[in-house]
Design an enzyme around this catalytic site. Structure first.
Site, PDB file in Angstrom:
ATOM      1  N   GLU A 165       0.796  -1.234   0.000  1.00 12.58           N
ATOM      2  CA  GLU A 165       0.000   0.000   0.000  1.00 12.58           C
ATOM      3  C   GLU A 165       0.830   1.286   0.000  1.00 12.58           C
ATOM      4  N   TYR A 167       3.398   2.031   2.062  1.00 15.82           N
ATOM      5  CA  TYR A 167       3.989   2.416   3.352  1.00 15.82           C
ATOM      6  C   TYR A 167       5.488   2.082   3.355  1.00 15.82           C
ATOM      7  N   ARG A 215       2.174  -8.881   4.448  1.00 12.92           N
ATOM      8  CA  ARG A 215       1.302  -8.302   3.405  1.00 12.92           C
ATOM      9  C   ARG A 215       2.193  -7.799   2.283  1.00 12.92           C
ATOM     10  N   HIS A 253      -1.506   3.864  -1.931  1.00 14.62           N
ATOM     11  CA  HIS A 253      -2.581   4.834  -1.689  1.00 14.62           C
ATOM     12  C   HIS A 253      -2.573   5.972  -2.706  1.00 14.62           C
ATOM     13  N   GLN A 340     -18.381   5.101   2.696  1.00 12.28           N
ATOM     14  CA  GLN A 340     -18.914   6.338   3.260  1.00 12.28           C
ATOM     15  C   GLN A 340     -18.759   6.461   4.768  1.00 12.28           C
TER      16      GLN A 340
HETATM   17  P1  FAD Z   1     -36.341   7.796   0.581  1.00 12.92           P
HETATM   18  O1  FAD Z   1     -35.347   6.836   0.117  1.00 12.92           O
HETATM   19  O2  FAD Z   1     -36.679   8.926  -0.322  1.00 12.92           O
HETATM   20  O3  FAD Z   1     -37.670   6.978   0.917  1.00 12.92           O
HETATM   21  C1  FAD Z   1     -38.874   7.596   1.227  1.00 12.92           C
HETATM   22  C2  FAD Z   1     -40.009   6.622   0.972  1.00 12.92           C
HETATM   23  O4  FAD Z   1     -41.207   7.168   1.468  1.00 12.92           O
HETATM   24  C3  FAD Z   1     -40.249   6.316  -0.489  1.00 12.92           C
HETATM   25  O5  FAD Z   1     -40.207   4.926  -0.709  1.00 12.92           O
HETATM   26  C4  FAD Z   1     -41.646   6.863  -0.751  1.00 12.92           C
HETATM   27  O6  FAD Z   1     -42.359   6.085  -1.696  1.00 12.92           O
HETATM   28  C5  FAD Z   1     -42.276   6.799   0.620  1.00 12.92           C
HETATM   29  N1  FAD Z   1     -43.388   7.736   0.865  1.00 12.92           N
HETATM   30  C6  FAD Z   1     -43.360   9.093   0.779  1.00 12.92           C
HETATM   31  N2  FAD Z   1     -44.560   9.606   1.154  1.00 12.92           N
HETATM   32  C7  FAD Z   1     -45.357   8.562   1.456  1.00 12.92           C
HETATM   33  C8  FAD Z   1     -46.686   8.439   1.928  1.00 12.92           C
HETATM   34  N3  FAD Z   1     -47.443   9.513   2.172  1.00 12.92           N
HETATM   35  N4  FAD Z   1     -47.187   7.204   2.149  1.00 12.92           N
HETATM   36  C9  FAD Z   1     -46.427   6.084   1.916  1.00 12.92           C
HETATM   37  N5  FAD Z   1     -45.161   6.169   1.478  1.00 12.92           N
HETATM   38  C10 FAD Z   1     -44.632   7.369   1.280  1.00 12.92           C
HETATM   39  N6  FAD Z   1     -26.917   7.755  -0.714  1.00 12.92           N
HETATM   40  C11 FAD Z   1     -25.779   7.288  -0.270  1.00 12.92           C
HETATM   41  O7  FAD Z   1     -25.538   7.303   0.933  1.00 12.92           O
HETATM   42  N7  FAD Z   1     -24.850   6.753  -1.102  1.00 12.92           N
HETATM   43  C12 FAD Z   1     -25.055   6.689  -2.421  1.00 12.92           C
HETATM   44  O8  FAD Z   1     -24.188   6.209  -3.148  1.00 12.92           O
HETATM   45  C13 FAD Z   1     -26.260   7.177  -2.933  1.00 12.92           C
HETATM   46  N8  FAD Z   1     -26.504   7.146  -4.251  1.00 12.92           N
HETATM   47  C14 FAD Z   1     -27.690   7.603  -4.703  1.00 12.92           C
HETATM   48  C15 FAD Z   1     -27.941   7.551  -6.066  1.00 12.92           C
HETATM   49  C16 FAD Z   1     -29.151   7.997  -6.559  1.00 12.92           C
HETATM   50  C17 FAD Z   1     -29.397   7.949  -8.038  1.00 12.92           C
HETATM   51  C18 FAD Z   1     -30.135   8.503  -5.677  1.00 12.92           C
HETATM   52  C19 FAD Z   1     -31.456   8.973  -6.204  1.00 12.92           C
HETATM   53  C20 FAD Z   1     -29.874   8.575  -4.328  1.00 12.92           C
HETATM   54  C21 FAD Z   1     -28.654   8.143  -3.840  1.00 12.92           C
HETATM   55  N9  FAD Z   1     -28.349   8.204  -2.488  1.00 12.92           N
HETATM   56  C22 FAD Z   1     -27.175   7.712  -2.024  1.00 12.92           C
HETATM   57  C23 FAD Z   1     -29.237   8.882  -1.544  1.00 12.92           C
HETATM   58  C24 FAD Z   1     -30.036   7.907  -0.697  1.00 12.92           C
HETATM   59  O9  FAD Z   1     -30.706   6.997  -1.515  1.00 12.92           O
HETATM   60  C25 FAD Z   1     -31.003   8.715   0.155  1.00 12.92           C
HETATM   61  O10 FAD Z   1     -30.280   9.552   1.001  1.00 12.92           O
HETATM   62  C26 FAD Z   1     -31.900   7.818   0.976  1.00 12.92           C
HETATM   63  O11 FAD Z   1     -32.650   6.985   0.144  1.00 12.92           O
HETATM   64  C27 FAD Z   1     -32.827   8.630   1.867  1.00 12.92           C
HETATM   65  O12 FAD Z   1     -33.610   7.724   2.601  1.00 12.92           O
HETATM   66  P2  FAD Z   1     -35.034   8.068   3.176  1.00 12.92           P
HETATM   67  O13 FAD Z   1     -35.529   6.812   3.781  1.00 12.92           O
HETATM   68  O14 FAD Z   1     -34.964   9.273   4.027  1.00 12.92           O
HETATM   69  O15 FAD Z   1     -35.935   8.483   1.933  1.00 12.92           O
HETATM   70  P1  NAP Z   2     -26.677  17.979  -3.828  1.00 15.15           P
HETATM   71  O1  NAP Z   2     -25.466  17.196  -3.557  1.00 15.15           O
HETATM   72  O2  NAP Z   2     -27.109  18.995  -2.872  1.00 15.15           O
HETATM   73  O3  NAP Z   2     -26.410  18.693  -5.247  1.00 15.15           O
HETATM   74  C1  NAP Z   2     -27.338  19.542  -5.813  1.00 15.15           C
HETATM   75  C2  NAP Z   2     -26.742  20.190  -7.064  1.00 15.15           C
HETATM   76  O4  NAP Z   2     -27.719  21.011  -7.657  1.00 15.15           O
HETATM   77  C3  NAP Z   2     -25.548  21.040  -6.790  1.00 15.15           C
HETATM   78  O5  NAP Z   2     -24.604  20.819  -7.828  1.00 15.15           O
HETATM   79  C4  NAP Z   2     -26.077  22.471  -6.864  1.00 15.15           C
HETATM   80  O6  NAP Z   2     -25.012  23.218  -7.385  1.00 15.15           O
HETATM   81  C5  NAP Z   2     -27.287  22.353  -7.803  1.00 15.15           C
HETATM   82  N1  NAP Z   2     -28.419  23.208  -7.424  1.00 15.15           N
HETATM   83  C6  NAP Z   2     -28.954  23.377  -6.183  1.00 15.15           C
HETATM   84  N2  NAP Z   2     -30.017  24.217  -6.249  1.00 15.15           N
HETATM   85  C7  NAP Z   2     -30.153  24.552  -7.545  1.00 15.15           C
HETATM   86  C8  NAP Z   2     -31.069  25.395  -8.243  1.00 15.15           C
HETATM   87  N3  NAP Z   2     -32.053  26.055  -7.608  1.00 15.15           N
HETATM   88  N4  NAP Z   2     -30.911  25.545  -9.573  1.00 15.15           N
HETATM   89  C9  NAP Z   2     -29.918  24.889 -10.225  1.00 15.15           C
HETATM   90  N5  NAP Z   2     -29.039  24.106  -9.625  1.00 15.15           N
HETATM   91  C10 NAP Z   2     -29.145  23.927  -8.293  1.00 15.15           C
HETATM   92  O7  NAP Z   2     -27.905  17.046  -4.080  1.00 15.15           O
HETATM   93  P2  NAP Z   2     -28.076  15.698  -4.903  1.00 15.15           P
HETATM   94  O8  NAP Z   2     -27.109  15.594  -6.026  1.00 15.15           O
HETATM   95  O9  NAP Z   2     -29.523  15.669  -5.232  1.00 15.15           O
HETATM   96  O10 NAP Z   2     -27.773  14.599  -3.875  1.00 15.15           O
HETATM   97  C11 NAP Z   2     -28.623  14.414  -2.740  1.00 15.15           C
HETATM   98  C12 NAP Z   2     -27.921  13.686  -1.659  1.00 15.15           C
HETATM   99  O11 NAP Z   2     -27.751  12.327  -2.045  1.00 15.15           O
HETATM  100  C13 NAP Z   2     -26.557  14.276  -1.434  1.00 15.15           C
HETATM  101  O12 NAP Z   2     -26.532  14.939  -0.195  1.00 15.15           O
HETATM  102  C14 NAP Z   2     -25.636  13.109  -1.441  1.00 15.15           C
HETATM  103  O13 NAP Z   2     -24.961  12.984  -0.209  1.00 15.15           O
HETATM  104  C15 NAP Z   2     -26.507  11.878  -1.641  1.00 15.15           C
HETATM  105  N6  NAP Z   2     -25.848  11.089  -2.678  1.00 15.15           N
HETATM  106  C16 NAP Z   2     -24.693  10.513  -2.373  1.00 15.15           C
HETATM  107  C17 NAP Z   2     -24.022   9.811  -3.317  1.00 15.15           C
HETATM  108  C18 NAP Z   2     -22.729   9.158  -2.981  1.00 15.15           C
HETATM  109  O14 NAP Z   2     -22.118   8.560  -3.839  1.00 15.15           O
HETATM  110  N7  NAP Z   2     -22.249   9.225  -1.780  1.00 15.15           N
HETATM  111  C19 NAP Z   2     -24.539   9.689  -4.587  1.00 15.15           C
HETATM  112  C20 NAP Z   2     -25.743  10.294  -4.867  1.00 15.15           C
HETATM  113  C21 NAP Z   2     -26.387  11.011  -3.898  1.00 15.15           C
HETATM  114  P3  NAP Z   2     -25.053  24.788  -7.652  1.00 15.15           P
HETATM  115  O15 NAP Z   2     -25.826  25.365  -6.512  1.00 15.15           O
HETATM  116  O16 NAP Z   2     -23.623  25.202  -7.712  1.00 15.15           O
HETATM  117  O17 NAP Z   2     -25.710  24.926  -8.963  1.00 15.15           O
HETATM  118 FE1  SF4 Z   3     -17.714   0.679   4.597  1.00 14.11          FE
HETATM  119 FE2  SF4 Z   3     -20.076  -0.246   5.398  1.00 14.11          FE
HETATM  120 FE3  SF4 Z   3     -19.867   1.039   3.052  1.00 14.11          FE
HETATM  121 FE4  SF4 Z   3     -18.859  -1.429   3.414  1.00 14.11          FE
HETATM  122  S1  SF4 Z   3     -21.017  -0.840   3.465  1.00 14.11           S
HETATM  123  S2  SF4 Z   3     -17.829   0.272   2.431  1.00 14.11           S
HETATM  124  S3  SF4 Z   3     -18.138  -1.308   5.507  1.00 14.11           S
HETATM  125  S4  SF4 Z   3     -19.511   1.912   5.069  1.00 14.11           S
END
Ligand code: FAD
Ligand code: NAP
Ligand code: SF4
Length: 673
Positions: A165, A167, A215, A253, A340
């Protein structure tokens, strides 16, 4: 017998390990202070109870010079032993085995006392190391030996000498970092003298009945690393010097090839370990992106290695081994390789945990005991927050109803799982499906919960986990049907043309871009395709295993846009953001900051960049502009009163929401009801 190769005992001469599972070294952030060792002991004990054959601690320095960071964990003096004895005792009490990893950080040390074979700064640390004198080299070897002796006295079953890695030991071996012209540098034979002497003198000091894992860096993935014949020669010398096991190290790294993130195919580097088979007679351990029993079993059955190392998968599920052995693999809480809560935390100097298992490294603090009184609880929303909350409530004995308006559980994870490289998210959904079933949670899908139905349901408490709504963006032409939201693309699968602009470059903007440049869903097993794309030489004919990368042409021309200035993706996660940026660069995605959105029409998207007008010739626009909390139901219930309401996940706070926070909050709230 389930997974017969994985659960075959391994005879090391003086002891026999019960299976072929090695829990690889993982820094947790609990190694540095004596007061944290009770927590660390509980963490290891839980994994020993879970059936893992042999564990390795996080890296512990053999000297102050070798610290990873100021006041990092070290084992250099007799009075350091009692804290380590706690770990060994806790593991032995559960019938497990544990080795201490001796890690000298070399030039990766994040402090001004760091040392290296030569005075060459690493690209990832701000400190230039001091070059060790010949006497200093001898003293450092002595430090390793003393550390191993102290580990033995503290009750460990062995040590792992960290030789990969990038080191210190790796720095001696590679011409990249070793420019010495004395007995410790010059040609390959002199460069490898340092690790061989460490192993030889350690074996002399600890006797025969003590495990020494070495390692070994089998693929440096940086210019100026070793070639394969040097690696095989070193492996033979390490065996002759007295090592019991050789573990695989992949990539320094500072390498610009990802080695453990979720887009790396499963077992993506086991072929490297296999190349060493036949060169040595001691057991070889395969590593990196091995997360499920079928993958581990295949590696062993095909003779690629004698053991498999998993680190993060055992953070995610401490009972991984027992579940596999009992034929309950579908109950394993699979590591999705997101980094994460583990590596990202460590790089931020925070205690590690796990996105899918918030109890990891918090075993003494986050306890899921049986509830004092059984309550009827409704959880609205089956996204990550709601699923984790409902399953934990069920585990504690409550009567739980989980309601979601969608036809399947998972919330946004159902969109995330479609992103190339995020296929592992399917596993989390599979795990929760079983967990909800096992804990007796009643699931009602396709049902919109409203305040009236919840009040009529006679619940004692309600948890609102309704997630988020995507933020709308308005400009002339934004009501055109060719201006889509990310849910139109990922959930409703609306067609997108050959040229597309993405508004918003957060996590979802990057993910949408990766989705749109790929031709087809990627495969978690296509190692050949992945190594071609990242420039890894599977023939190992090139020094360091590097060759020019050959990315496939993008499926579409994509522009990724943000309003703010600065590098796009700067706020992506620490240990994975660079991979996303490199992926999009390879797919020729144009990234623009300081963008103003003027209008959309048949010519395309009219924007300004730093005030200067420009037209992007796109047929579609996809909006990924962040999210707002979906709190309507929560606010209505709270305003009406008369019911205890908890709000979690995106419904609570949408800004910077991720699944780590959603799952942790759901679990913690449930553990307190
Ligand atoms: P949500 O996942 O939004 O779930 C809310 C649920 O509530 C939904 O199933 C909806 O149908 C239900 N609901 C809403 N209102 C009602 C109602 N009135 N009655 C019944 N059901 C209802 N996060 C990461 O940490 N790592 C990632 O790599 C990552 N990648 C992502 C990639 C994409 C493309 C997207 C879209 C998101 C990603 N996220 C990632 C974000 C992550 O998925 C969200 O932060 C997470 O799903 C939030 O969880 P939640 O339970 O708060 O809400
Ligand atoms: P986000 O990270 O807050 O990004 C929103 C983007 O939209 C920013 O680039 C912002 O940049 C732009 N934006 C915000 N308001 C806007 C407006 N009014 N008009 C135009 N542009 C605007 O949100 P997200 O991409 O929806 O992700 C949501 C959450 O999901 C994030 O917090 C992230 O942690 C999680 N997530 C995580 C992963 C992961 O791999 N860890 C992957 C997907 C999602 P400007 O304001 O500069 O335009
Ligand atoms: Fe790390 Fe848990 Fe994500 Fe696996 S699932 S990479 S152990 S945070």
């Amino acid at each position: 017998m389930n997974y017969p190769k994985l659960f075959a005992p391994l005879d090391l001469g003086h002891i026999t390990l019960p299976n072929r599972i090695l829990m690889g070294s993982m820094h947790t952030g609990l190694e540095d202070k004596a007061r944290d060792y009770d927590k660390l002991a509980a963490y290891f004990a839980e994994r020993a109870r879970g059936g893992v054959g042999l564990m390795v601690t996080g890296g512990i320095s053999p000297s102050i010079e070798g610290w990873l960071k100021p006041f990092g964990g070290r084992l250099t003096l007799p009075w350091h032993k009692p804290r380590h004895r706690k770990l060994a005792r806790a593991v032995h009490a559960e019938g497990g085995r544990i080795c201490l990893q001796i890690l000298h950080a070399g030039r990766y040390g994040y402090h001004p006392l760091s040392v290296a074979p030569s005075r060459i700064k690493s690209p990832i640390t701000p400190f230039t190391p001091r070059a060790l004198s010949a006497r200093g080299v001898g003293r450092t070897i002595g430090d390793f030996v003393r550390c191993a002796r102290l580990a033995q006295e503290a009750g460990y079953d062995g040590v792992e000498v960290m030789g990969s890695e990038g080191y210190l030991i790796n720095e001696f071996i590679a011409a990249r970092t070793n420019r010495r012209n004395d007995a410790w540098g010059g040609d390959a034979a002199r460069r490898m003298r340092f690790p061989v002497e460490i192993v030889r003198r350690t074996r002399e000091a600890v006797g025969r009945d003590f495990i020494i894992i070495y390692r070994l860096s089998m693929l440096d993935l940086v210019e100026g690393g070793q070639d394969w014949s040097e690696i095989a020669t070193l492996a033979r010398a390490i065996e002759a010097a007295g090592a019991s096991i050789i573990n695989t190290g992949i990539g320094w790294h500072e390498a610009r090839v990802p080695t453990i993130v979720t887009s790396v195919p499963r077992a993506g580097f086991a072929w490297v370990t296999q190349k060493l088979k036949g060169e040595v007679t001691i057991p070889l351990v395969a590593t990196n992106r091995i997360n499920m029993p079928d993958v581990a079993e295949r590696i062993l059955a095909e003779g690629e290695a004698d053991m498999v190392s998993m680190a993060r998968p055992l953070l995610a599920d401490p009972a991984w081994a027992n579940k596999a052995k009992a034929g309950r693999s579908e109950r394993i809480n699979t590591c999705i390789a997101c980094n994460q809560a583990c590596l990202d935390h460590v790089f931020q100097n925070k205690r590690a945990s796990c996105l899918v298992n918030p109890r990891a490294c918090h075993e003494t603090e986050l306890k899921i005991g049986v509830a004092a009184a059984r309550k009827r609880i409704a959880v609205v929303g089956a996204g990550p927050a709601g699923m984790a909350c409902a399953a934990t409530l069920g585990e504690r004995g409550h009567a739980v109803t989980l309601i979601d308006q969608a036809g399947e559980i998972g919330g946004q994870f159902n969109y995330a799982k479609q992103i190339p490289g995020k296929e592992e998210f399917h596993e989390t959904l599979r795990y929760f499906r079983h967990q909800l079933d096992d804990t007796g949670v009643e699931i009602r899908l396709g049902q919109v919960a409203d305040a009236a139905s919840l009040r009529a349901g006679g619940y004692d408490e309600v948890v609102i986990a309704t997630g988020i709504t995507p933020r709308q963006v308005s400009f002339p032409g934004s009501d055109d049907p060719r201006v889509l939201g990310y849910l139109d693309v990922l959930a409703r699968h609306q067609p997108v043309g050959a040229r597309v602009a993405i508004i918003g470059a957060g996590g979802i903007g990057f993910d949408a871009a990766e989705f749109l440049v790929e031709h087809a869903p990627s495969s978690t097993t296509d190692v050949a395709r992945w190594t071609r794309e990242w420039g890894v030489d599977m023939q190992l004919q090139q020094r360091s295993g590097l060759q020019p990368s050959q990315p496939e042409a993008p499926a579409r021309q994509v522009w990724l846009l943000q309003r703010s200035e600065g590098r796009l993706g700067a706020r992506l996660n620490k240990t994975t953001g660079w991979v996303h940026r490199a992926t999009l660069k390879a797919k020729r995605v144009t990234m623009l900051g300081k963008v103003g959105y003027e209008r959309f029409d048949d010519q395309g998207l009219h924007i300004t960049v730093d005030g200067k007008p420009q037209i992007l010739p796109v047929g579609h626009v996809v909006i990924c502009a962040g999210q707002e909390p979906n709190r309507r139901l929560a606010d209505e219930l709270i305003a009406a009163g008369g019911m205890k309401v908890h709000v979690i996940g995106g419904a609570d706070v949408a800004a910077e929401l991720d699944a780590k926070r959603a799952i942790a909050q759901g679990t913690r709230v449930a553990s307190a009801i």
